[in-house]
Design a protein around this motif. Structure first.
Motif, PDB file in Angstrom:
ATOM      1  N   ARG A 271       2.501  10.725 -10.420  1.00 20.83           N
ATOM      2  CA  ARG A 271       2.160   9.302 -10.385  1.00 20.83           C
ATOM      3  C   ARG A 271       1.961   8.778  -8.974  1.00 20.83           C
ATOM      4  N   ARG A 272       2.678   9.354  -8.005  1.00 21.63           N
ATOM      5  CA  ARG A 272       2.571   8.871  -6.638  1.00 21.63           C
ATOM      6  C   ARG A 272       1.154   8.982  -6.096  1.00 21.63           C
ATOM      7  N   LEU A 273       0.367   9.924  -6.650  1.00 21.14           N
ATOM      8  CA  LEU A 273      -1.003  10.131  -6.162  1.00 21.14           C
ATOM      9  C   LEU A 273      -1.918   8.966  -6.511  1.00 21.14           C
ATOM     10  N   ASP A 274      -1.497   8.143  -7.490  1.00 25.14           N
ATOM     11  CA  ASP A 274      -2.326   7.011  -7.890  1.00 25.14           C
ATOM     12  C   ASP A 274      -2.425   5.968  -6.790  1.00 25.14           C
ATOM     13  N   PHE A 275      -1.569   6.078  -5.780  1.00 25.17           N
ATOM     14  CA  PHE A 275      -1.537   5.061  -4.730  1.00 25.17           C
ATOM     15  C   PHE A 275      -2.034   5.595  -3.396  1.00 25.17           C
ATOM     16  N   THR A 276      -2.803   6.677  -3.464  1.00 27.96           N
ATOM     17  CA  THR A 276      -3.441   7.221  -2.267  1.00 27.96           C
ATOM     18  C   THR A 276      -4.874   6.700  -2.131  1.00 27.96           C
ATOM     19  N   ARG A 277      -5.335   5.936  -3.132  1.00 28.46           N
ATOM     20  CA  ARG A 277      -6.690   5.362  -3.104  1.00 28.46           C
ATOM     21  C   ARG A 277      -6.603   3.851  -3.241  1.00 28.46           C
ATOM     22  N   ALA A 278      -7.334   3.145  -2.375  1.00 29.77           N
ATOM     23  CA  ALA A 278      -7.273   1.679  -2.349  1.00 29.77           C
ATOM     24  C   ALA A 278      -7.730   1.067  -3.669  1.00 29.77           C
ATOM     25  N   ASP A 279      -8.755   1.669  -4.306  1.00 30.32           N
ATOM     26  CA  ASP A 279      -9.252   1.097  -5.560  1.00 30.32           C
ATOM     27  C   ASP A 279      -8.199   1.152  -6.665  1.00 30.32           C
ATOM     28  N   ARG A 280      -7.375   2.190  -6.642  1.00 29.22           N
ATOM     29  CA  ARG A 280      -6.334   2.312  -7.658  1.00 29.22           C
ATOM     30  C   ARG A 280      -5.209   1.302  -7.401  1.00 29.22           C
TER      31      ARG A 280
ATOM     32  N   ASP B 157      -5.694  -1.687  -6.028  1.00 31.64           N
ATOM     33  CA  ASP B 157      -6.270  -2.956  -6.480  1.00 31.64           C
ATOM     34  C   ASP B 157      -6.217  -3.068  -7.999  1.00 31.64           C
ATOM     35  N   ALA B 158      -6.563  -1.991  -8.684  1.00 32.24           N
ATOM     36  CA  ALA B 158      -6.551  -1.997 -10.146  1.00 32.24           C
ATOM     37  C   ALA B 158      -5.144  -2.226 -10.684  1.00 32.24           C
ATOM     38  N   THR B 159      -4.154  -1.657 -10.019  1.00 34.64           N
ATOM     39  CA  THR B 159      -2.767  -1.820 -10.457  1.00 34.64           C
ATOM     40  C   THR B 159      -2.349  -3.287 -10.400  1.00 34.64           C
ATOM     41  N   TYR B 160      -2.696  -3.970  -9.318  1.00 34.57           N
ATOM     42  CA  TYR B 160      -2.358  -5.394  -9.212  1.00 34.57           C
ATOM     43  C   TYR B 160      -3.026  -6.205 -10.322  1.00 34.57           C
ATOM     44  N   GLU B 161      -4.304  -5.939 -10.554  1.00 32.25           N
ATOM     45  CA  GLU B 161      -5.036  -6.698 -11.568  1.00 32.25           C
ATOM     46  C   GLU B 161      -4.496  -6.416 -12.973  1.00 32.25           C
ATOM     47  N   GLU B 162      -4.222  -5.170 -13.267  1.00 33.19           N
ATOM     48  CA  GLU B 162      -3.769  -4.796 -14.612  1.00 33.19           C
ATOM     49  C   GLU B 162      -2.339  -5.257 -14.869  1.00 33.19           C
ATOM     50  N   HIS B 163      -1.494  -5.233 -13.854  1.00 34.71           N
ATOM     51  CA  HIS B 163      -0.135  -5.760 -14.022  1.00 34.71           C
ATOM     52  C   HIS B 163      -0.184  -7.260 -14.336  1.00 34.71           C
ATOM     53  N   ALA B 164      -1.066  -7.982 -13.651  1.00 34.95           N
ATOM     54  CA  ALA B 164      -1.191  -9.425 -13.895  1.00 34.95           C
ATOM     55  C   ALA B 164      -1.639  -9.693 -15.326  1.00 34.95           C
TER      56      ALA B 164
ATOM     57  N   ILE C  63       0.848  -1.187   0.000  1.00 39.12           N
ATOM     58  CA  ILE C  63       0.000   0.000   0.000  1.00 39.12           C
ATOM     59  C   ILE C  63       0.889   1.244   0.000  1.00 39.12           C
ATOM     60  N   GLY C  64       0.271   2.393  -0.277  1.00 34.98           N
ATOM     61  CA  GLY C  64       0.944   3.684  -0.160  1.00 34.98           C
ATOM     62  C   GLY C  64       2.228   3.802  -0.943  1.00 34.98           C
ATOM     63  N   SER C  65       3.249   4.359  -0.285  1.00 34.00           N
ATOM     64  CA  SER C  65       4.517   4.628  -0.969  1.00 34.00           C
ATOM     65  C   SER C  65       5.211   3.337  -1.401  1.00 34.00           C
ATOM     66  N   THR C  66       4.981   2.239  -0.679  1.00 28.83           N
ATOM     67  CA  THR C  66       5.582   0.962  -1.074  1.00 28.83           C
ATOM     68  C   THR C  66       4.991   0.491  -2.390  1.00 28.83           C
ATOM     69  N   ALA C  67       3.666   0.597  -2.535  1.00 23.33           N
ATOM     70  CA  ALA C  67       3.017   0.212  -3.789  1.00 23.33           C
ATOM     71  C   ALA C  67       3.492   1.098  -4.931  1.00 23.33           C
ATOM     72  N   ARG C  68       3.672   2.388  -4.665  1.00 25.44           N
ATOM     73  CA  ARG C  68       4.151   3.311  -5.691  1.00 25.44           C
ATOM     74  C   ARG C  68       5.533   2.919  -6.172  1.00 25.44           C
ATOM     75  N   ALA C  69       6.417   2.611  -5.230  1.00 26.14           N
ATOM     76  CA  ALA C  69       7.781   2.227  -5.588  1.00 26.14           C
ATOM     77  C   ALA C  69       7.798   0.915  -6.375  1.00 26.14           C
ATOM     78  N   LEU C  70       6.957  -0.036  -5.979  1.00 27.00           N
ATOM     79  CA  LEU C  70       6.900  -1.321  -6.682  1.00 27.00           C
ATOM     80  C   LEU C  70       6.341  -1.155  -8.098  1.00 27.00           C
ATOM     81  N   ASP C  71       5.347  -0.288  -8.235  1.00 28.58           N
ATOM     82  CA  ASP C  71       4.780  -0.031  -9.562  1.00 28.58           C
ATOM     83  C   ASP C  71       5.827   0.600 -10.474  1.00 28.58           C
TER      84      ASP C  71
END
Length: 238
Positions: A168-177, A179-186, A129-137
């Motif tokens: 881009r970092r703002l995309d990870f301030t919302r839980a739905d975004r 979730d969408a990132t995980y699904e779309e990366h897959a 979540i948060g900054s960790t998800a942003r860095a991983l993305d």
């Protein structure tokens, strides 16, 4: 008596601290696009001398976050949505090309197995979540471009990534975004596993454009909220 030599490490450390504090203020919209300030303002607020403050500001200027005003101090650079659009266009072009290059490789790059393990957690609670998800993305997209094997393409892509980080970092301030990132990366990884470059490029483009739209909306909302908060503080005399 011999004058003690200055410690260059101490000077660099203060400049780095000021740089990080100012960048955080910009990223968190405590300083909003168009805000004007002087080196003296920053020095007083952060309890630092003007030399490291100036060094930090010049570094932020080189990175495109602030600009110097003739005889008027400094200003947070006004947000340029056209430039952001152009950077996103270039990013899409590079990443789509990377999808085709990866599918033309003699064998799948090992990084794809690592990315599959990371972006397909066994349970949703294992998602970052948060900054960790942003860095991983950010790492996901950079590693895919690097896997294509073109070093110049990877270098230019990293530069674009750095310039887009503030939005881009703002995309990870919302839980739905998130979730969408995980699904779309897959889905992108599935297309690469099936050696389908057209589908991978299409999935990737949709993913990037969806993120771009979301962060543009969030950015405008954050700027409005910050501007209203600034106005309220001035009205109260704070």
């Amino acid at each position: 008596m011999e004058k003690p030599a200055r410690n260059p490490r101490r000077k660099a450390s203060v400049a780095d601290t000021v740089y990080e504090a100012l960048k955080d203020d910009i990223f968190e919209f405590r300083l909003i696009p168009g805000d004007k300030f002087s080196e003296g303002d920053v020095a007083a607020r952060l309890a630092a001398s003007r030399t490291p403050v100036r060094e930090a500001l010049y570094r932020l200027q080189r990175e495109g976050y602030v600009e110097v005003l003739f005889r008027s101090g400094w200003q947070v650079k006004p947000f340029d949505f056209q430039q952001v659009e152009e950077l996103y266009d270039l990013r899409v072009t590079l990443e789509r090309a990377a999808m085709h290059k990866i599918c033309r490789l003699a064998s799948p790059p090992p990084v794809l197995r690592q990315l599959n393990a990371l972006w397909r957690p066994d349970h949703p609670s294992e998602r970052a979540i948060g900054s960790t998800a942003r860095a991983l993305d950010e790492s996901f997209h950079c590693e895919l471009v690097a896997a294509a094997g073109n070093r110049e393409m990877a270098r230019i892509h990293r530069e674009i990534t750095e310039r887009l980080r503030i939005i881009r970092r703002l995309d990870f301030t919302r839980a739905d975004r998130v979730d969408a990132t995980y699904e779309e990366h897959a889905e992108i990884l599935d297309a690469l596993a099936n050696n389908n470059p057209a589908e991978a490029a299409a999935k990737l483009t949709a993913h990037i454009r969806s993120s771009q739209m979301a962060v543009s909306e969030i950015t405008m909302e954050k700027i409005r909220e910050a501007a209203e908060a600034h106005k309220a503080r001035r009205a109260s005399g704070d």
